[in-house]
Scaffold this active site. Sequence first.
Site, short mmCIF file in Angstrom:
data_model
loop_
_atom_site.label_atom_id
_atom_site.label_comp_id
_atom_site.label_asym_id
_atom_site.label_seq_id
_atom_site.Cartn_x
_atom_site.Cartn_y
_atom_site.Cartn_z
N CYS A 2 -2.83 -16.29 2.28
CA CYS A 2 -1.75 -17.20 1.94
C CYS A 2 -2.03 -17.78 0.56
O CYS A 2 -3.09 -17.57 -0.01
CB CYS A 2 -1.66 -18.34 2.97
SG CYS A 2 -1.99 -17.85 4.66
N ARG A 27 0.74 -13.31 -2.15
CA ARG A 27 -0.33 -13.53 -1.19
C ARG A 27 0.19 -13.86 0.20
O ARG A 27 -0.57 -13.90 1.17
CB ARG A 27 -1.24 -14.66 -1.67
CG ARG A 27 -1.99 -14.35 -2.95
CD ARG A 27 -2.83 -15.52 -3.37
NE ARG A 27 -3.90 -15.80 -2.43
CZ ARG A 27 -5.17 -15.50 -2.63
NH1 ARG A 27 -5.54 -14.89 -3.74
NH2 ARG A 27 -6.08 -15.79 -1.73
N ASN A 101 -5.74 -21.90 4.26
CA ASN A 101 -5.88 -20.45 4.33
C ASN A 101 -7.07 -20.13 5.21
O ASN A 101 -8.09 -20.83 5.13
CB ASN A 101 -6.10 -19.84 2.95
CG ASN A 101 -4.88 -19.92 2.08
OD1 ASN A 101 -3.78 -20.19 2.54
ND2 ASN A 101 -5.06 -19.68 0.79
N GLY A 102 -6.99 -19.05 5.98
CA GLY A 102 -8.08 -18.68 6.86
C GLY A 102 -7.68 -18.80 8.31
O GLY A 102 -6.49 -18.93 8.64
N GLU A 482 -5.03 8.08 0.09
CA GLU A 482 -4.45 6.98 -0.70
C GLU A 482 -2.95 7.16 -0.87
O GLU A 482 -2.17 6.21 -0.77
CB GLU A 482 -5.15 6.88 -2.05
CG GLU A 482 -4.56 5.86 -3.01
CD GLU A 482 -4.59 4.43 -2.49
OE1 GLU A 482 -3.90 3.58 -3.09
OE2 GLU A 482 -5.29 4.15 -1.48
N LYS A 486 -0.01 4.63 0.40
CA LYS A 486 1.02 4.06 -0.48
C LYS A 486 2.41 4.26 0.10
O LYS A 486 3.24 3.37 0.09
CB LYS A 486 0.95 4.71 -1.87
CG LYS A 486 -0.18 4.22 -2.73
CD LYS A 486 0.05 2.76 -3.15
CE LYS A 486 -1.27 2.12 -3.57
NZ LYS A 486 -2.14 1.79 -2.45
N GLU A 489 2.92 1.95 3.09
CA GLU A 489 2.97 0.52 2.76
C GLU A 489 4.35 0.09 2.26
O GLU A 489 4.82 -1.00 2.61
CB GLU A 489 1.93 0.20 1.68
CG GLU A 489 0.51 0.16 2.19
CD GLU A 489 -0.48 -0.12 1.06
OE1 GLU A 489 -1.34 -0.99 1.24
OE2 GLU A 489 -0.38 0.53 0.01
N HIS A 505 -7.11 22.88 13.22
CA HIS A 505 -7.80 22.30 14.37
C HIS A 505 -6.94 21.26 15.09
O HIS A 505 -7.48 20.41 15.80
CB HIS A 505 -9.13 21.69 13.94
CG HIS A 505 -10.11 22.69 13.41
ND1 HIS A 505 -10.63 23.71 14.18
CD2 HIS A 505 -10.63 22.86 12.17
CE1 HIS A 505 -11.45 24.45 13.46
NE2 HIS A 505 -11.47 23.95 12.23
N LYS A 600 -1.42 -9.56 -0.32
CA LYS A 600 -2.29 -8.97 -1.34
C LYS A 600 -3.78 -9.18 -1.06
O LYS A 600 -4.56 -8.25 -1.06
CB LYS A 600 -1.94 -9.55 -2.71
CG LYS A 600 -2.74 -8.97 -3.87
CD LYS A 600 -2.43 -7.50 -4.08
CE LYS A 600 -3.10 -6.96 -5.31
NZ LYS A 600 -2.84 -5.52 -5.47
#
Length: 605
Positions: A2, A27, A101-102, A482, A486, A489, A505, A600
């Site tokens: 946050c 954030r 935050n947390g 990656e 992307k 996301e 397989h 973020k």
Amino acid sequence: MCGIVGYIGKRDVAPLLLEGLARLEYRGYDSAGLVINSPKSAALKMVKAKGRVRDLEARVPKRFSGTTGIAHTRWATHGAPSDHNSHPHLDPENKVAVVHNGIVDNAAELRAKLEADGVVFASETDTEVITHLVARSQAETLEDKVRDALKVIEGTYGIAVMHADFNDRIVVARNGSPVILGIGEKEMLVASDVAALIAHTRQVVTLDDGEMATLKADDFRTYTVTGASTTATPETVEWEAASYDMGGHDTYMHKEISEQPDAVDRVLRGRIDDRFSTVHLGGLNLDPREARTIRRIKILGCGTSYHAGMIGASLIEGMARIPADAEPASEFRYRNPVVDPDTLYIAVSQSGETYDVLAAVQELKRKGARVLGVVNVVGSAIAREADGGVYVHAGPEVCVVSTKCFTNTVVAFALLALHLGRIRDLSVTDGKRIIEGLRKLPAQIEEILKDEEEIKRLAAEYAGAQSMMFIGRVRGYPVALEASLKLKEISYIHAEAYPASELKHGPLALIEPALPTVAIVPDDDLLEKNRAALEEIKARSGRILAVAHQPQEKADHTIVVPKNEDELDPILMGIPLQLFAYHTALAMGRDIDKPRNLAKSVTVE
């Protein structure tokens, strides 16, 4: 996960707080709120709103003046996004306000005790527990009231607290979640990220875990939770406010993708040593004799940083011939790993505050391990905890998904691999070859970016897919991981990545015309084996988009990228797939900079 911003001084605080929240919205962005006070008033005034900062701004009355305030933009952990779950949280008498935050791990236990004492909660959050604990403390100072609350709190926090009876100060504290003080001229600021501060000051103090601070308009002091004074020396932030602007782009993600040629040039600048065909990495704090005693390297990161670490491990093994592997930090810290004194551990994090990575670093340090950091943010928690490290110098990255920082992190690993390799057995010839390849990267990235219109056209063609497969082999596999991440996301298309050699397989059962495959096909010693995988897919009527150094006959479409050295090719092959994910999401109307459910800087477990 946050954003916190606070101010005490002489300026009208509400516009300043709203501006700071807007800069921190990456954030957390499911709700926001602010509370203000004035030396002439005994009452706290609060406005909160579910949604974005713009929704909060629309609710702020025109007559809403004050000179002290704290504000918050939220990413939900306890309680769904709503007005009443938004921060700040007030006590019933509207005297105490807290932003946090947390996560308070023992919130349920504390909540039950408070309710048994007659406290009525207005939200479902863990944070409100802190508010009531501060309000119920019988201590005489705000600092001691906050300290009383923190004595019974278990978990992580970055908090800012205001009290109507102590309207000349803001008290803040940190344990596992960043708190940064901004030192102004007869004004003080606080934030969870420097982005909210640099429009007003570039002089900052970053609190350590277990540290508190009292901010007044003309002064600040820092001290431990137990009350012992600490020494705080302000540092100058290297980034400027303009670094956080969009610079004419429609989104931060597009801006940050386009900045990669300059960003890569920045991470290389001043580090290449042509005389000895190596690089200078002064922050490692690792002399050649120590470097030669390393028997293994373990790289720890989360998400994109983990993928960068996988490429980094390959680079280190290839150039330095040191056994190396990467592991998600979130898994490593829970499996009671064997910590070997001959192993060098490397922690990777864009923000330098990622909680799972930071906790792993702290556990490793407790067990006597040597830890290096590869981070973007100077002075961040991981940078301070590590024994040394490499800054990636990508510049501020505001979009939730990482692009330029991923690329710079991989380049930083190439530098580290070259450094270790030249200390050990990498030849001068190979050193020169890698340096020449590194110097080509900015221009080659620029060349890839010029093909954006073609990549945009391809993205529109594949945007209707319900799911996509990404494959790569050895060096190409982390690129596939990656690229898959992307796409997930920001487009919300289901995607998964597999080693190309693993198709037969199991995953080959999924191949059909409705499931496109993105294949990483570099011109290296595995080219024919990768082409064989394309044959397998084509034989089952699968559509193929290849990223390669030359057009692939079996692919429906090929994005051709410039060839570099084999070791460095993964850096370039990831760039067009960033643009592919971007334009796929754009074609689907997604909120690219702020994808749903994500934030973020991941400072919670």
